[in-house]
Design a protein around this motif. Sequence first.
Motif, mmCIF file in Angstrom:
data_model
loop_
_atom_site.group_PDB
_atom_site.id
_atom_site.type_symbol
_atom_site.label_atom_id
_atom_site.label_comp_id
_atom_site.label_asym_id
_atom_site.label_seq_id
_atom_site.Cartn_x
_atom_site.Cartn_y
_atom_site.Cartn_z
ATOM 1 N N ASN A 93 0.893 -1.395 -0.054
ATOM 2 C CA ASN A 93 -0.140 0.434 -0.021
ATOM 3 C C ASN A 93 0.502 1.020 -0.125
ATOM 4 O O ASN A 93 0.979 2.599 -0.355
ATOM 5 N N LEU A 94 2.094 0.801 0.867
ATOM 6 C CA LEU A 94 2.762 2.527 0.594
ATOM 7 C C LEU A 94 4.154 2.067 -0.725
ATOM 8 O O LEU A 94 3.510 3.265 -0.926
ATOM 9 N N ALA A 95 4.106 1.431 -0.652
ATOM 10 C CA ALA A 95 5.331 0.989 -1.854
ATOM 11 C C ALA A 95 4.652 1.812 -3.376
ATOM 12 O O ALA A 95 5.234 2.478 -3.961
ATOM 13 N N ARG A 96 3.057 1.935 -3.851
ATOM 14 C CA ARG A 96 2.494 2.356 -4.882
ATOM 15 C C ARG A 96 2.765 3.662 -4.287
ATOM 16 O O ARG A 96 1.938 3.989 -5.312
ATOM 17 N N ASN A 97 2.860 4.222 -3.766
ATOM 18 C CA ASN A 97 3.044 5.324 -3.737
ATOM 19 C C ASN A 97 4.708 6.305 -4.360
ATOM 20 O O ASN A 97 4.622 7.258 -4.600
ATOM 21 N N LEU A 98 5.175 5.428 -4.680
ATOM 22 C CA LEU A 98 6.932 5.749 -4.751
ATOM 23 C C LEU A 98 6.351 5.461 -6.354
ATOM 24 O O LEU A 98 5.537 4.765 -6.982
ATOM 25 N N ASN A 99 7.562 5.323 -7.123
ATOM 26 C CA ASN A 99 7.840 6.038 -9.028
ATOM 27 C C ASN A 99 8.122 4.018 -8.836
ATOM 28 O O ASN A 99 7.641 4.436 -10.723
ATOM 29 N N HIS A 100 8.622 3.525 -7.877
ATOM 30 C CA HIS A 100 9.477 2.226 -8.502
ATOM 31 C C HIS A 100 9.370 1.275 -7.521
ATOM 32 O O HIS A 100 9.255 1.957 -6.406
ATOM 33 N N GLN A 101 8.950 0.367 -8.095
ATOM 34 C CA GLN A 101 8.730 -0.737 -6.988
ATOM 35 C C GLN A 101 9.858 -2.325 -7.369
ATOM 36 O O GLN A 101 9.488 -2.212 -8.275
ATOM 37 N N VAL A 102 10.493 -2.613 -6.658
ATOM 38 C CA VAL A 102 11.379 -3.858 -7.057
ATOM 39 C C VAL A 102 11.400 -4.887 -6.097
ATOM 40 O O VAL A 102 10.705 -4.000 -4.238
ATOM 41 N N THR A 103 11.464 -6.087 -5.745
ATOM 42 C CA THR A 103 11.257 -6.888 -5.050
ATOM 43 C C THR A 103 12.527 -7.526 -4.619
ATOM 44 O O THR A 103 13.414 -8.163 -6.109
ATOM 45 N N LEU A 104 12.879 -7.683 -3.363
ATOM 46 C CA LEU A 104 14.766 -8.750 -3.440
ATOM 47 C C LEU A 104 13.660 -9.978 -2.945
ATOM 48 O O LEU A 104 13.039 -10.544 -2.261
ATOM 49 N N HIS A 105 14.491 -11.302 -3.926
ATOM 50 C CA HIS A 105 13.718 -12.782 -3.562
ATOM 51 C C HIS A 105 14.908 -13.686 -3.813
ATOM 52 O O HIS A 105 16.020 -13.666 -5.217
ATOM 53 N N ARG A 106 15.072 -13.999 -3.330
ATOM 54 C CA ARG A 106 16.925 -15.562 -3.350
ATOM 55 C C ARG A 106 18.035 -14.149 -4.321
ATOM 56 O O ARG A 106 18.644 -15.203 -4.671
ATOM 57 N N GLY A 107 18.053 -13.116 -3.629
ATOM 58 C CA GLY A 107 19.342 -12.729 -3.716
ATOM 59 C C GLY A 107 19.479 -11.932 -4.999
ATOM 60 O O GLY A 107 20.268 -11.055 -5.235
ATOM 61 N N ARG A 108 18.061 -11.769 -5.292
ATOM 62 C CA ARG A 108 17.966 -10.457 -6.791
ATOM 63 C C ARG A 108 16.955 -9.716 -7.123
ATOM 64 O O ARG A 108 16.277 -10.415 -5.821
ATOM 65 N N VAL A 109 16.879 -8.755 -7.623
ATOM 66 C CA VAL A 109 15.688 -7.890 -7.266
ATOM 67 C C VAL A 109 14.867 -8.337 -9.022
ATOM 68 O O VAL A 109 15.430 -8.726 -9.838
ATOM 69 N N THR A 110 13.848 -8.196 -8.371
ATOM 70 C CA THR A 110 12.873 -9.287 -9.311
ATOM 71 C C THR A 110 12.083 -7.529 -9.699
ATOM 72 O O THR A 110 11.588 -7.077 -8.697
#
Length: 217
Positions: free
Chosen positions: A200-217
């Motif tokens: 919900n908070l992340a949506r207010n920023l220009n970009h959203q990325v996720t760290l998963h298994r040591g990498r950014v997706t």
Amino acid sequence: MLSVRNLRKTFPTPQGPLIVLDGVNLDLQRGDSMALMGESGSGKSTLLHLIAGLDSADSGTILIDDQDISRFNDGERSRLRKKKLGLVFQQFNLIPSMTVADNLAFQARLSNRHDPDWSAFLAESLGLSGLLDRYPEQLSGGQQQRVAIGRTLGARPDLVLADEPTGNLDETTAHEVLELTLHLIAKTGCGLLMVTHSSNLARNLNHQVTLHRGRVT
Ligand code: ADP
Ligand code: MG
């Protein structure tokens, strides 16, 4: 502004090396905001620490304004941090013996960038003008975090690194604090990389990325 390439970080454990970051790539333009998400233990704080120069990677590069901080020594890192970066944590880390006014000015004074007009503008924008003589323990959590954000922006950083800055606040307060922060960040033109659990908070920023298994997706 920020470019992370092929970043690898392992921690030694009795069971052998724990691979936390396994080739992370990330880019942030000047003035842009990005939410960094991912499960607990996925390495979000580790990545922020590396970008802040508080720890070093095993390999890979971190460019801040085209300077490769992965090649810097501790002194060079700390100078760059002071000059360009602002850090905000979940724990507000205010100085209990100092008033709100002195807490607000603290970072700017450390960096020799104290500007009373800018300080007053920040206090006003963050709704803290009436609280300047108080001490941190006399403030609510949301007020304390607003002081911490004002203190960070007081030094006019180019990039703010925030690790779950609203994680200790209730949902409504978290939204209020984030909105104020984004408004001020837009005014200063600095970048923001913010770790958050809340999509919900992340949506207010220009970009959203996720760290998963040591990498950014
Ligand atoms: P997140 O912030 O996403 O919750 P962290 O970056 O704090 O995750 O931690 C990622 C992984 O690295 C976790 O498994 C954590 O236990 C481990 N870790 C973090 N710091 C250290 C350290 N100094 N020594 C050993 N392991 C660590
Ligand atoms: Mg963390």
